[in-house]
Scaffold this motif. Structure first.
Motif, PDB file in Angstrom:
ATOM      1  N   LEU A  29     126.047 -14.410 102.222  1.00 17.40           N
ATOM      2  CA  LEU A  29     125.073 -13.972 101.237  1.00 17.40           C
ATOM      3  C   LEU A  29     124.225 -12.835 101.785  1.00 17.40           C
ATOM      4  N   LYS A  30     123.997 -11.829 100.950  1.00 15.42           N
ATOM      5  CA  LYS A  30     123.110 -10.723 101.299  1.00 15.42           C
ATOM      6  C   LYS A  30     121.850 -10.829 100.448  1.00 15.42           C
ATOM      7  N   ILE A  31     120.704 -10.982 101.100  1.00 16.53           N
ATOM      8  CA  ILE A  31     119.431 -11.168 100.422  1.00 16.53           C
ATOM      9  C   ILE A  31     118.734  -9.815 100.262  1.00 16.53           C
ATOM     10  N   PRO A  32     118.160  -9.517  99.076  1.00 17.53           N
ATOM     11  CA  PRO A  32     117.382  -8.281  98.917  1.00 17.53           C
ATOM     12  C   PRO A  32     116.242  -8.217  99.933  1.00 17.53           C
ATOM     13  N   GLN A  33     116.070  -7.061 100.549  1.00 16.24           N
ATOM     14  CA  GLN A  33     115.035  -6.868 101.555  1.00 16.24           C
ATOM     15  C   GLN A  33     113.866  -6.095 100.945  1.00 16.24           C
ATOM     16  N   ARG A  34     112.645  -6.557 101.195  1.00 17.64           N
ATOM     17  CA  ARG A  34     111.461  -5.871 100.691  1.00 17.64           C
ATOM     18  C   ARG A  34     111.025  -4.777 101.675  1.00 17.64           C
ATOM     19  N   ILE A 221      95.620 -10.028 111.783  1.00 17.57           N
ATOM     20  CA  ILE A 221      95.841 -10.595 110.464  1.00 17.57           C
ATOM     21  C   ILE A 221      96.047  -9.413 109.519  1.00 17.57           C
ATOM     22  N   SER A 222      97.105  -9.444 108.724  1.00 13.53           N
ATOM     23  CA  SER A 222      97.471  -8.282 107.926  1.00 13.53           C
ATOM     24  C   SER A 222      98.035  -8.701 106.575  1.00 13.53           C
ATOM     25  N   TYR A 223      98.055  -7.745 105.657  1.00 11.74           N
ATOM     26  CA  TYR A 223      98.550  -7.989 104.301  1.00 11.74           C
ATOM     27  C   TYR A 223      99.665  -6.996 103.989  1.00 11.74           C
ATOM     28  N   PHE A 224     100.764  -7.513 103.441  1.00  6.70           N
ATOM     29  CA  PHE A 224     101.931  -6.695 103.135  1.00  6.70           C
ATOM     30  C   PHE A 224     101.872  -6.214 101.687  1.00  6.70           C
ATOM     31  N   ILE A 225     102.015  -4.891 101.501  1.00  7.32           N
ATOM     32  CA  ILE A 225     102.036  -4.284 100.169  1.00  7.32           C
ATOM     33  C   ILE A 225     103.463  -3.849  99.874  1.00  7.32           C
ATOM     34  N   PRO A 226     104.220  -4.598  99.068  1.00  5.90           N
ATOM     35  CA  PRO A 226     105.624  -4.236  98.803  1.00  5.90           C
ATOM     36  C   PRO A 226     105.734  -3.029  97.881  1.00  5.90           C
ATOM     37  N   PHE A 227     106.678  -2.143  98.191  1.00  5.08           N
ATOM     38  CA  PHE A 227     106.935  -0.967  97.366  1.00  5.08           C
ATOM     39  C   PHE A 227     108.218  -1.112  96.541  1.00  5.08           C
ATOM     40  N   TYR A 228     109.274  -1.599  97.193  1.00  6.40           N
ATOM     41  CA  TYR A 228     110.538  -1.768  96.482  1.00  6.40           C
ATOM     42  C   TYR A 228     111.423  -2.741  97.249  1.00  6.40           C
ATOM     43  N   LYS A 229     112.532  -3.130  96.633  1.00  2.09           N
ATOM     44  CA  LYS A 229     113.501  -4.020  97.255  1.00  2.09           C
ATOM     45  C   LYS A 229     114.853  -3.326  97.364  1.00  2.09           C
ATOM     46  N   SER A 230     115.549  -3.630  98.442  1.00  2.00           N
ATOM     47  CA  SER A 230     116.932  -3.166  98.554  1.00  2.00           C
ATOM     48  C   SER A 230     117.819  -4.044  97.685  1.00  2.00           C
ATOM     49  N   LYS A 231     119.005  -3.565  97.398  1.00  2.00           N
ATOM     50  CA  LYS A 231     119.930  -4.325  96.566  1.00  2.00           C
ATOM     51  C   LYS A 231     120.546  -5.461  97.369  1.00  2.00           C
ATOM     52  N   GLY A 232     120.601  -6.621  96.767  1.00  2.00           N
ATOM     53  CA  GLY A 232     121.247  -7.761  97.411  1.00  2.00           C
ATOM     54  C   GLY A 232     122.548  -8.080  96.707  1.00  2.00           C
TER      55      GLY A 232
END
Length: 241
Positions: A29-34, A221-232
């Protein structure tokens, strides 16, 4: 220093075996990566500023995911530290920034995005020293020493260094991460004033006589701001004969 190197090599050894085992479980399985930007703060310097009257510091940290494993990373901060020992009392104040990369050697399960990483930084600092007081031994003095108040300032100082970084980052809530890292530093340039050595460099930490090496730690301590996802893409396992 030996303990830090031992920790880094032990961590890398553990990662190689854990990554191979998890990769075999995920090969169907290939999972979409953020992909996105993670911003945070070094809580070590922040809390130290609260309980230590001789220290004030703030460091902002960040990284940006470039590929599945590589992250562009950096830190920017400022420090003001008063050092008092048997002979000297001085205050160092300045700013610094570091830029480099992290490599995530940890193979996450499904859509988890934790990190056990190793990386490098190039750091540059600009700072000054203020000599508050110094002590001179005088044989003719009844007490043997004479303390002098100075107030002399040494401005326009700078230094640059390389860092080898090893640590981890774990997601404790959605997009919220805590992290820890060890840093082994190597001083590349050190612009000192005449008559006063750079005994402490903001961002690099304490320097040692006849040595260009130093060390440091970071709790973040940090916060992640997602921009896009790769195709899974689903991957069908090969039939067994």
């Amino acid at each position: 220093m030996k303990h830090i190197l031992k920790y880094i090599f032990s961590l890398l050894f553990m990662l190689l075996f854990s990554e191979n085992g998890l990769a075999q479980e995920k090969d169907t399985l290939k999972i979409p990566q953020r992909y996105g930007l993670r911003l945070g703060i070094d809580v070590h310097r922040l809390t130290k500023s609260l309980y230590n009257d001789n220290y004030k510091g703030l460091e902002l940290v960040g990284d940006y995911r470039i590929t599945k494993k590589f992250y562009a990373a950096g830190e920017i901060g400022n420090e003001e530290k008063t050092t008092a020992d048997d002979n000297l009392n001085y205050t160092t104040k300045g700013t610094y920034f570091k830029v480099g990369f992290d490599y995530n050697a940890y193979e996450n399960w499904l859509d988890m995005e934790n990190m056990i990483f190793i990386g490098m930084r190039f750091g540059v600092g600009s700072f000054n020293h203020k000599l508050n007081s110094f002590t001179i031994y005088q044989p003719g003095n009844y007490y043997g020493v004479n303390t002098n108040t100075s107030g002399q300032e040494f401005n326009g100082l700078s230094a640059s260094w390389l860092e080898v970084v090893s640590g981890l980052k774990a997601e404790i809530l959605n997009n919220l991460y805590v992290g820890f890292s060890l840093r082994l530093n190597y001083l590349m340039s050190n612009n000192e004033s005449e008559g006063f050595a750079n005994l402490y460099i903001p961002g690099f930490n304490k320097t040692y006589e006849n040595s260009k090496f130093g060390a440091g730690i970071n709790y973040s301590i940090s916060y992640f701001i997602p921009f896009y996802k790769s195709k899974g893409n689903s991957k069908t396992p090969k039939p067994k004969n």
